[in-house]
Design a protein around this motif. Sequence first.
Motif, PDB file in Angstrom:
ATOM      1  N   GLY A 110     -79.300 -80.898  48.944  1.00 44.94           N
ATOM      2  CA  GLY A 110     -80.554 -80.497  49.586  1.00 44.94           C
ATOM      3  C   GLY A 110     -80.560 -80.568  51.100  1.00 44.94           C
ATOM      4  O   GLY A 110     -81.602 -80.426  51.730  1.00 44.94           O
ATOM      5  N   GLN A 139     -72.231 -76.175  40.703  1.00 44.69           N
ATOM      6  CA  GLN A 139     -72.860 -77.369  40.199  1.00 44.69           C
ATOM      7  C   GLN A 139     -74.363 -77.178  40.018  1.00 44.69           C
ATOM      8  O   GLN A 139     -74.897 -77.283  38.935  1.00 44.69           O
ATOM      9  CB  GLN A 139     -72.564 -78.480  41.213  1.00 44.69           C
ATOM     10  N   ARG A 140     -75.012 -76.904  41.125  1.00 43.91           N
ATOM     11  CA  ARG A 140     -76.469 -76.769  41.065  1.00 43.91           C
ATOM     12  C   ARG A 140     -76.831 -75.443  40.420  1.00 43.91           C
ATOM     13  O   ARG A 140     -76.233 -74.419  40.731  1.00 43.91           O
ATOM     14  CB  ARG A 140     -77.063 -76.837  42.466  1.00 43.91           C
ATOM     15  N   PRO A 141     -77.807 -75.467  39.536  1.00 40.34           N
ATOM     16  CA  PRO A 141     -78.206 -74.208  38.890  1.00 40.34           C
ATOM     17  C   PRO A 141     -78.596 -73.159  39.929  1.00 40.34           C
ATOM     18  O   PRO A 141     -79.358 -73.447  40.839  1.00 40.34           O
ATOM     19  CB  PRO A 141     -79.420 -74.607  38.044  1.00 40.34           C
ATOM     20  N   ALA A 142     -78.031 -71.979  39.766  1.00 35.11           N
ATOM     21  CA  ALA A 142     -78.368 -70.814  40.592  1.00 35.11           C
ATOM     22  C   ALA A 142     -78.017 -70.959  42.064  1.00 35.11           C
ATOM     23  O   ALA A 142     -78.538 -70.253  42.908  1.00 35.11           O
ATOM     24  CB  ALA A 142     -79.858 -70.452  40.437  1.00 35.11           C
ATOM     25  N   GLU A 145     -76.239 -67.820  43.126  1.00 30.39           N
ATOM     26  CA  GLU A 145     -77.223 -66.750  43.167  1.00 30.39           C
ATOM     27  C   GLU A 145     -78.036 -66.852  44.475  1.00 30.39           C
ATOM     28  O   GLU A 145     -78.312 -65.851  45.123  1.00 30.39           O
ATOM     29  CB  GLU A 145     -78.154 -66.848  41.944  1.00 30.39           C
ATOM     30  N   GLN A 146     -78.374 -68.076  44.849  1.00 32.61           N
ATOM     31  CA  GLN A 146     -79.109 -68.298  46.101  1.00 32.61           C
ATOM     32  C   GLN A 146     -78.305 -67.733  47.273  1.00 32.61           C
ATOM     33  O   GLN A 146     -78.824 -67.003  48.118  1.00 32.61           O
ATOM     34  CB  GLN A 146     -79.342 -69.798  46.291  1.00 32.61           C
ATOM     35  N   VAL A 149     -78.294 -63.880  47.240  1.00 34.22           N
ATOM     36  CA  VAL A 149     -79.550 -63.309  47.746  1.00 34.22           C
ATOM     37  C   VAL A 149     -79.553 -63.337  49.275  1.00 34.22           C
ATOM     38  O   VAL A 149     -79.884 -62.345  49.939  1.00 34.22           O
ATOM     39  CB  VAL A 149     -80.768 -64.081  47.191  1.00 34.22           C
ATOM     40  N   LEU A 150     -79.136 -64.481  49.821  1.00 30.01           N
ATOM     41  CA  LEU A 150     -79.125 -64.607  51.280  1.00 30.01           C
ATOM     42  C   LEU A 150     -78.101 -63.657  51.903  1.00 30.01           C
ATOM     43  O   LEU A 150     -78.365 -63.034  52.938  1.00 30.01           O
ATOM     44  CB  LEU A 150     -78.830 -66.061  51.679  1.00 30.01           C
ATOM     45  N   GLY A 273     -85.785 -73.565  60.508  1.00 29.37           N
ATOM     46  CA  GLY A 273     -86.737 -72.925  59.621  1.00 29.37           C
ATOM     47  C   GLY A 273     -86.044 -72.359  58.401  1.00 29.37           C
ATOM     48  O   GLY A 273     -84.822 -72.397  58.283  1.00 29.37           O
ATOM     49  N   GLU A 274     -86.830 -71.847  57.489  1.00 29.43           N
ATOM     50  CA  GLU A 274     -86.271 -71.331  56.252  1.00 29.43           C
ATOM     51  C   GLU A 274     -85.762 -69.904  56.382  1.00 29.43           C
ATOM     52  O   GLU A 274     -85.020 -69.432  55.535  1.00 29.43           O
ATOM     53  CB  GLU A 274     -87.318 -71.414  55.137  1.00 29.43           C
ATOM     54  N   ARG A 275     -86.199 -69.242  57.432  1.00 27.46           N
ATOM     55  CA  ARG A 275     -85.766 -67.858  57.599  1.00 27.46           C
ATOM     56  C   ARG A 275     -84.395 -67.818  58.266  1.00 27.46           C
ATOM     57  O   ARG A 275     -84.066 -68.677  59.069  1.00 27.46           O
ATOM     58  CB  ARG A 275     -86.765 -67.085  58.453  1.00 27.46           C
TER      59      ARG A 275
END
Lengths: 449, 391
Positions: A110, A139-142, A145-146, A149-150, A273-275
């Motif tokens: 995280g 390891q971590r689900p998706a 995929e994350q 997407v990015l 930031g998240e963007r």
Amino acid sequence: MFETLTERFDQIFTRLKSRGRLGDAEVDEVLREIRVALLEGDVALEVVRDLLERIRARCSGAELSRSLTPAQQVIKVVNEELTATLGGETLVIRYASAPPTVVLLAGLQGAGKTTAAAKLALWFKQQGRHPLLVGTDLQRPAAVEQLRVLGKEIGVSVFSEASDPVTVARRGVAEAIRVGRDVVIVDTAGRLSIDEALMAEMREIHDAVSPNYTLLVIDAMTGQDAVQTARTFHDRLALDGVILSKVDGDARGGAALSVKAVVGRPIAFISTGERIGDFESFHPDRMASRILGMGDVLSLIERAESVYDEASSQRAMESLRSGRFTFDDFLEQLEQMKKMGPLSSVLGMLPGLPKEMKNATIEDRDVARIEAIIRSMTSKERQNPSVIDGSRRVRIANGSGTTTAEVNKLLNQFKDMQKMMRSSMMSQGLARAAKGRKKKGGRVTPASR
Amino acid sequence: MLFRRGRGADASAQDDGALATESADAEERAAIDVRDRAAPDSEESDHGASDQSEFGKTAVDLAGGDGEATDAEATLEREEADQASHRVPRTSRFGRARGFLSAPLGGLRRGARVDAGVIEELEEALLLADVGYATTTRLLDGLRSALAARAIEADTEGLVAYLREAILNLLLVGDATLHHDASVTNVWLFVGVNGVGKTTTIGKLASRERSRGRKVVLAAGDTFRAAAGEQLDLWASRAQVEIVQGANGADPSSVIFDAIAHANAVGADLVLADSAGRLHNKTNLMEELKKVRRVADREPGHVVEVLLVLDATTGQNGLTQAREFAAAVGITGVVLTKLDGTAKGGIVLAISSELGLPIKLVGLGEGIDDLAEFDPHEFVDALFFGVEAGD
Ligand SMILES: Nc1nc2c(ncn2[C@@H]2O[C@H](COP(=O)(O)OP(=O)(O)OP(=O)(O)O)[C@@H](O)[C@H]2O)c(=O)[nH]1
Ligand SMILES: Nc1nc2c(ncn2[C@@H]2O[C@H](COP(=O)(O)OP(=O)(O)O)[C@@H](O)[C@H]2O)c(=O)[nH]1
Ligand SMILES: [Mg+2]
Ligand SMILES: [Mg+2]
């Protein structure tokens, strides 16, 4: 925060009358407060200890500054030490002569690795490079995929496969070579520093791709644990730099200092930031004042030093000390203060200023009216306000375009102020702050406004 | 509640009695255990399910045992511990969270007199655990006055007993149970800053609640972060519960509302609502969350829990997080995650004491079973690991 802190500092220094040098006792006391500030800012204990030693060495017995209060003087040293620790060498990316240049990201769960991977890819793209993202977090689900997407969002392809992290990493680099990408960014699964198996795996990934840069991603909200994390990852991977994430929060970010002190490698980027665009290079000075929680005080110190003028400050000191503080002095001070920024903010920052004055909400608009009133006074009135009777008040009000009520209010406030200054509240701090902002010929002519 | 040390590497695992008499050594051995857990007994890259941490394994026992003493626990000299008003030290499933006081106190001999140096070391230990300067000072001031008033024995035992009580008092606030009214559609909403473990906690809890006979529906309220929906979806299948998804970028409140409506329609009694991570200083995102809560509380939904998920590595900012989320959406409890790491999560002391918020759950790993109820006694015991108890 800074108010209470500087207030406390000033108390310490007024209580212990200065003797031309910073005394050990005073410095000790201030350092104790600094310690609290740093701890509240999440700087790791061992790092705090080292810093305080260095600060003590620089401060004890140091000659008193003429432009700063002793408290400000110590804070300045603290700030310099923090900035020095945070700064130093910057990370300059040197591209591998035989591409691709490989960047490996590591960190706790995280922390912001995947997001940082994409941001970094965008950054490389903007440098004219052609990055490939490699997703080894199986390891971590998706998690992959994350990353996909990015990657899509920034137009950077993503390599991953359902094998194992080490293999994915190795094949990722091979794939980059095959398709002619010159930068590879390897995202990894989050792992705890005490998770032996995963730390060993991290080392294997590292050895499989021989990264040119291994970067630790660490959350700006991290507390004391930052040291353990940084040390372990550094021991295992020989880090080249750090990415500090979630800097858009309001954490003081002492972790930055802890990690930098432990790893000794530059903080390369901050994630704000998240963007994907929220990615910046790191500024040690900004971070230092943030950690210290005294940004405003620090800028005041800077400005106080730059507008400092000895002769006029001497004058101001004297009139303050003798209690013969006149409207002329007041006007001169207002002018100097205006040079330091909006009065409303300056006033709040002044160390040693009585609380009553600090809390008085002074608008810059009000200041203009106050100036107008004072300028409508005769020289005699300014020197000795007690002569201002009813008819003079009407004249002054008319002359300044204000009302007699306003004139009355100012006169009363001024009287209170004189009283306060004569009283014990008239600390050395105020005198020094006052003198700090005085300048010869501080009277401002219309042309200079 | 006691737990056993997991397995393999801890074959040497002392029973608690042994620990009680050899605290300093025990801590040393524990450190070696960590190293022993290296590669040999690790199950390749699948650390989520397998979880190399023995603590994760014990969590299973705990979740099942739920406070009931097991045989292993019988070895605990509970009677003695209780009458001594502090417990016998134990190993903890809280990973390295155990023993934050062990360094200073582990080196102290039983019955050693307390001097200023000891208190200073204690201060250091508390600060290192992220307890924070204010709370630490408060605890130690109390300790000093108790010592001055001769209310406690001026030796290690007295000091430990005092601190244990004082810390427990800070933690024992509010109601730590998770509320559920079988006659309505209960909504448990998970909130917190980015990356703390909201989604993972929901996955674990879904599994637990389902196994306890509740009918669970997940609401994929994070429509913002890349692949957040997919992540929760995978958890839904792991936990074998239903999930209601919205489109990417959809209004989170409408997704959660749909999930509640669906739950109501299919007779599910519990909706676990995920939300996108957000920093508490972002006004618009906090406003969005308020709306989520409002909408979720509309018939047939009843928001009975709003759980703040907090990462144990968080420093002093944790208190601000708790304060801001509480002000915005009314937190009912805290979930403390990642306690399987080295971080101690000491900021919860400030959160509990200043905001009156109970810690309800702890996260102990990435596996589906790595979730446990928060037991303040155990938490404090974990903090005191390595401290000798008086015989
Ligand atoms: N070691 C450990 N890792 C955890 C724990 N809980 C969650 N994690 C990991 O922490 C990371 C973030 O967890 P998420 O569940 O995605 O967190 P989140 O709060 O939903 O994150 P966002 O939605 O991205 O804000 C993942 O890699 C999880 O596997 C825990 O108790 N221990
Ligand atoms: N506010 C904020 N959120 C961030 C930042 N960097 C990452 N995040 C978020 O933090 C969470 C975890 O990030 P992620 O990249 O998945 O972390 P990883 O587990 O280390 O790969 C996600 O919700 C991200 O959107 C940042 O700089 N600011
Ligand atoms: Mg990731
Ligand atoms: Mg999530």
